[in-house]
Design an enzyme around this catalytic site. Structure first.
Site, PDB file in Angstrom:
ATOM      1  CB  ILE A   1     -11.148  -4.422   3.216  1.00 38.81           C
ATOM      2  CG1 ILE A   1     -10.529  -3.531   4.138  1.00 38.81           C
ATOM      3  CG2 ILE A   1     -10.947  -5.838   4.082  1.00 38.81           C
ATOM      4  CD1 ILE A   1     -11.386  -2.484   5.474  1.00 38.81           C
ATOM      5  CG  HIS A   2     -13.914  -8.475  -0.602  1.00 35.40           C
ATOM      6  ND1 HIS A   2     -14.046  -9.357  -1.586  1.00 35.40           N
ATOM      7  CD2 HIS A   2     -14.327  -9.900   0.051  1.00 35.40           C
ATOM      8  CE1 HIS A   2     -14.808 -10.425  -2.039  1.00 35.40           C
ATOM      9  NE2 HIS A   2     -14.890 -10.395  -0.447  1.00 35.40           N
ATOM     10  CB  CYS A   3      -8.925  -6.727  -3.395  1.00 30.95           C
ATOM     11  SG  CYS A   3      -9.926  -6.248  -4.303  1.00 30.95           S
ATOM     12  CB  SER A   4      -5.868  -7.363   0.816  1.00 29.82           C
ATOM     13  OG  SER A   4      -6.943  -6.818   0.989  1.00 29.82           O
TER      14      SER A   4
ATOM     15  NE  ARG B   1     -11.791 -12.026  -1.275  1.00 26.96           N
ATOM     16  CZ  ARG B   1     -12.516 -12.996  -0.522  1.00 26.96           C
ATOM     17  NH1 ARG B   1     -13.064 -13.954  -0.721  1.00 26.96           N
ATOM     18  NH2 ARG B   1     -12.489 -12.673   1.015  1.00 26.96           N
TER      19      ARG B   1
END
Length: 353
Positions: free
Chosen positions: A344-347, A93
């Site tokens: 999850i969003h960060c990755s 991200r």
């Protein structure tokens, strides 16, 4: 420029396996943390692959391991070797480009990733956004602005949510005013309305990315992450300030925002050993990221975190299913990523269709 909303269709999701040579894992639990982080990332990739293509960046030192791991998912999970990035990390991200449309053409904005304000330099990944653009034959949009994708939450209709702590910060944009930063965000993302939330400088490695605090569900509708307890003055103040600002804000089209709360997991309901809890309480270890709003929207679905707090997991899952009745919610249990500061969003980083 136009930054689409995450709920618009994607061509693929970009992810990465962390390299064996990455210092982030050597400094913590070594090979154990690397293996645990890889397990979380692999579970996310397999969940995403049920809905759309995954391109997984992998360094040569782990290429054969990755091919073996995903040998049954070869069509859905494309393993892409990455050379000359010996310390590749998993936080796509922030490290991959932020994709925008310039008319009908897809471009990638390179926001000059600098290790979250030089707190955790990952030298090899600093030019990863440029390399990804080259590999995809996309125009790289250059900018003087230093920020990360996790700082930028858009509704696809001109509204941006962002925390001041993660961008109006001397460790990223020294000497730059809020007005200068706003002008560059408008230029590179095509947004027309910015809603500033108050984060905490030094509160975590990201200085308070918005994608762990507040997310758009739809135009005019936001979900905010509420701490499991409001006893912690630092994080309860962030929540209360953000809730007040969002509840009184209008978006780029003049709509008053509807705000939904989602309570975070309880640290003491995760089954952690006493030593780990003591290290967190004494701030020898960072407080884990237990925010459910760090989900990822995929084509027809939602990839949604679970942390092991049965009560909070179930409550958050019920809310997201109610909010996204037209999408299939796929849960992924996260054991290591929260303790590395993300989710999850960060990755993940979506490539718009």
């Amino acid at each position: 420029m136009h930054r689409p909303a995450e709920w618009d269709r994607h061509d693929e999701i970009i992810m990465a396996w962390p390299s064996i040579e990455n210092d982030a894992y050597a400094d913590k639990g070594g090979s154990r943390d690397l293996a645990d982080a890889t397990r979380d990332i692999s579970a996310i990739a397999e969940a995403v692959a049920e809905f759309e293509q995954v391109t997984l960046l992998v360094t040569p030192d782990r290429l054969q391991e990755a091919k073996k791991r995903f040998k049954h998912d070869a069509e859905e999970i494309l393993i892409q070797p990455v050379h000359d990035y010996h310390k590749l990390d998993l936080w796509m991200r922030d490290m991959a480009p932020t994709f925008v449309f310039d008319g009908c053409h897809l471009d990638g904005v390179d926001y000059n990733f600098n290790g979250w304000g030089n707190k955790f330099p990952v030298n090899a990944s600093e030019s990863l956004a440029s390399q990804v653009c080259d590999n995809m034959n996309l125009t790289r949009v250059s900018t003087w602005l230093v920020t990360e994708g996790g700082s930028l939450e858009t509704d696809g209709e001109g509204t941006l949510l962002i925390t001041d702590s993660s961008i109006i910060n001397e460790n990223r944009n020294p000497g730059k005013s809020q007005q200068q930063i706003e002008e560059e965000l408008r230029r590179t993302l095509g947004i027309t309305k910015i809603i500033w939330l108050r984060g905490v400088k030094g509160g975590d490695i990201t200085d308070g990315h918005v994608d762990g605090l507040a997310r758009f569900i739809a135009p005019g509708k936001v979900v905010i992450s509420r701490p499991n307890t409001l006893d912690d003055r630092k994080f309860s103040k962030v929540f209360k300030d953000a809730h007040f600002i969002l509840s009184n804000a209008t978006d780029a089209r003049g709509r008053r925002l509807e705000v939904v709360e989602m309570v975070e997991a309880d640290l003491y309901s995760l089954g952690l050993d006493r030593r780990t809890l003591k290290d967190i309480e004494s701030e020898n270890e960072d407080y884990p990221s237990l925010s459910y709003v760090n989900w990822l929207l995929v084509n027809g679905g939602v990839i949604f975190p679970q942390f092991g707090d049965k009560k909070a997991d179930a409550a958050a899952l019920s809310i997201i299913r109610d909010l996204y009745k037209d999408r299939r919610v796929k849960t992924v249990r996260l054991d290591q990523l929260p303790f590395l500061g993300g989710g999850i969003h960060c990755s993940t980083q979506e490539v718009p269709a």
